[in-house]
Design a protein around this motif. Structure first.
Motif, short mmCIF file in Angstrom:
data_model
loop_
_atom_site.label_atom_id
_atom_site.label_comp_id
_atom_site.label_asym_id
_atom_site.label_seq_id
_atom_site.Cartn_x
_atom_site.Cartn_y
_atom_site.Cartn_z
N GLU A 290 6.95 46.50 4.32
CA GLU A 290 6.11 46.70 5.50
C GLU A 290 5.00 47.68 5.14
OE1 GLU A 290 5.27 47.12 9.87
OE2 GLU A 290 6.79 45.86 8.97
N ILE A 291 3.76 47.29 5.37
CA ILE A 291 2.61 48.17 5.19
C ILE A 291 1.99 48.34 6.57
CG2 ILE A 291 0.37 48.50 4.07
CD1 ILE A 291 2.70 48.32 2.06
N GLY A 292 1.90 49.59 7.03
CA GLY A 292 1.36 49.85 8.35
C GLY A 292 0.12 50.71 8.29
N LEU A 293 -0.75 50.54 9.27
CA LEU A 293 -1.96 51.34 9.41
C LEU A 293 -1.88 52.06 10.74
CD1 LEU A 293 -4.58 48.65 8.32
CD2 LEU A 293 -3.28 50.22 6.88
N ASP A 294 -2.06 53.38 10.71
CA ASP A 294 -1.95 54.21 11.90
C ASP A 294 -3.25 54.97 12.12
OD1 ASP A 294 -1.38 56.02 13.91
OD2 ASP A 294 0.40 56.84 12.95
N PRO A 295 -4.04 54.62 13.15
CA PRO A 295 -5.30 55.32 13.38
C PRO A 295 -5.12 56.75 13.89
CG PRO A 295 -4.90 53.78 15.16
CD PRO A 295 -3.80 53.56 14.12
N ASN A 296 -3.90 57.11 14.25
CA ASN A 296 -3.63 58.47 14.72
C ASN A 296 -2.76 59.25 13.75
OD1 ASN A 296 -4.91 57.97 17.31
ND2 ASN A 296 -3.19 56.61 17.68
N GLY A 297 -2.67 58.78 12.51
CA GLY A 297 -1.72 59.35 11.57
C GLY A 297 -2.24 60.42 10.63
N HIS A 298 -3.47 60.87 10.80
CA HIS A 298 -4.01 61.83 9.83
C HIS A 298 -3.30 63.18 9.86
CE1 HIS A 298 -7.05 58.78 9.32
NE2 HIS A 298 -7.24 59.34 8.16
N LYS A 299 -2.76 63.55 10.98
CA LYS A 299 -2.02 64.82 11.03
C LYS A 299 -0.78 64.76 10.15
CE LYS A 299 0.21 68.07 14.12
NZ LYS A 299 0.71 68.31 15.46
N ALA A 300 -0.09 63.61 10.16
CA ALA A 300 1.13 63.45 9.37
C ALA A 300 0.85 63.01 7.94
CB ALA A 300 2.06 62.45 10.04
N GLY A 301 -0.28 62.36 7.70
CA GLY A 301 -0.58 61.83 6.37
C GLY A 301 0.19 60.55 6.12
N MET A 302 0.16 60.08 4.88
CA MET A 302 0.87 58.87 4.53
C MET A 302 2.37 59.16 4.53
SD MET A 302 0.56 56.46 1.18
CE MET A 302 1.83 57.21 0.19
N THR A 303 3.15 58.26 5.06
CA THR A 303 4.60 58.43 5.08
C THR A 303 5.27 57.19 4.52
OG1 THR A 303 4.43 59.81 7.06
CG2 THR A 303 6.60 58.94 6.52
N ALA A 304 6.17 57.41 3.58
CA ALA A 304 7.01 56.34 3.06
C ALA A 304 8.37 56.49 3.74
CB ALA A 304 7.16 56.45 1.54
N TYR A 305 8.90 55.40 4.24
CA TYR A 305 10.16 55.42 4.95
C TYR A 305 11.28 54.80 4.13
CZ TYR A 305 7.82 56.84 9.22
OH TYR A 305 7.11 57.53 10.16
N TYR A 306 12.34 55.56 3.95
CA TYR A 306 13.56 55.06 3.31
C TYR A 306 14.38 54.36 4.38
CZ TYR A 306 12.57 57.93 -0.77
OH TYR A 306 11.99 58.47 -1.88
N HIS A 307 14.73 53.12 4.14
CA HIS A 307 15.56 52.38 5.08
C HIS A 307 17.03 52.76 4.83
CE1 HIS A 307 12.63 49.38 6.76
NE2 HIS A 307 11.92 50.09 5.90
N VAL A 308 17.69 53.18 5.89
CA VAL A 308 19.07 53.66 5.79
C VAL A 308 19.94 52.96 6.83
CG1 VAL A 308 18.39 55.92 4.87
CG2 VAL A 308 18.61 55.63 7.33
N ASP A 309 21.24 52.95 6.58
CA ASP A 309 22.19 52.35 7.51
C ASP A 309 22.57 53.30 8.64
OD1 ASP A 309 22.31 49.91 6.12
OD2 ASP A 309 23.84 50.70 4.76
#
Length: 111
Positions: free
Chosen positions: A46-65
């Protein structure tokens, strides 16, 4: 169980320009195209674009159970909560921590 990084969210200032760039780069149209999020799927990525995400920066998400267990393991290892567990719709849960170097580590649990 950690299922690996399968979601990366990029902050963008111009959602239209970002959508055009990633459509060309990935060779697919977005499956989600909203003012607050544009999402692409390429195989199981999944590649997402967030126009409000500059405060958080780029985030990679680990998928967990088990997001609560995974979050606690990170906290026990010295990370600090950046975002508590939050339902972002349809039962999908996200959370994030900041490691000792200030990096954001995201967790995601699908329903």
């Amino acid at each position: 169980m950690n299922q690996g990084i399968r979601t990366v969210i990029y902050p963008v200032k111009d959602i239209g320009r970002g959508k055009a760039l990633f459509s060309n780069l990935l060779g697919v149209a977005p499956y989600a195209d909203m003012a607050y999020y544009v999402g692409f799927r390429v195989r199981d990525q999944e590649i997402g674009l967030d126009p409000n995400g500059h405060k958080a920066g780029m985030t990679a998400y680990y998928h967990v159970d088990d997001i609560k267990k995974s979050l606690q393991l990170l906290l026990d290892a010295g990370a600090q909560v950046e975002q508590q567990v939050k339902d972002v719709g349809g039962g999908k849960l996200i959370a994030s921590v900041k490691d000792a170097d200030g990096n954001i580590v995201g967790l995601i649990q699908s329903p």
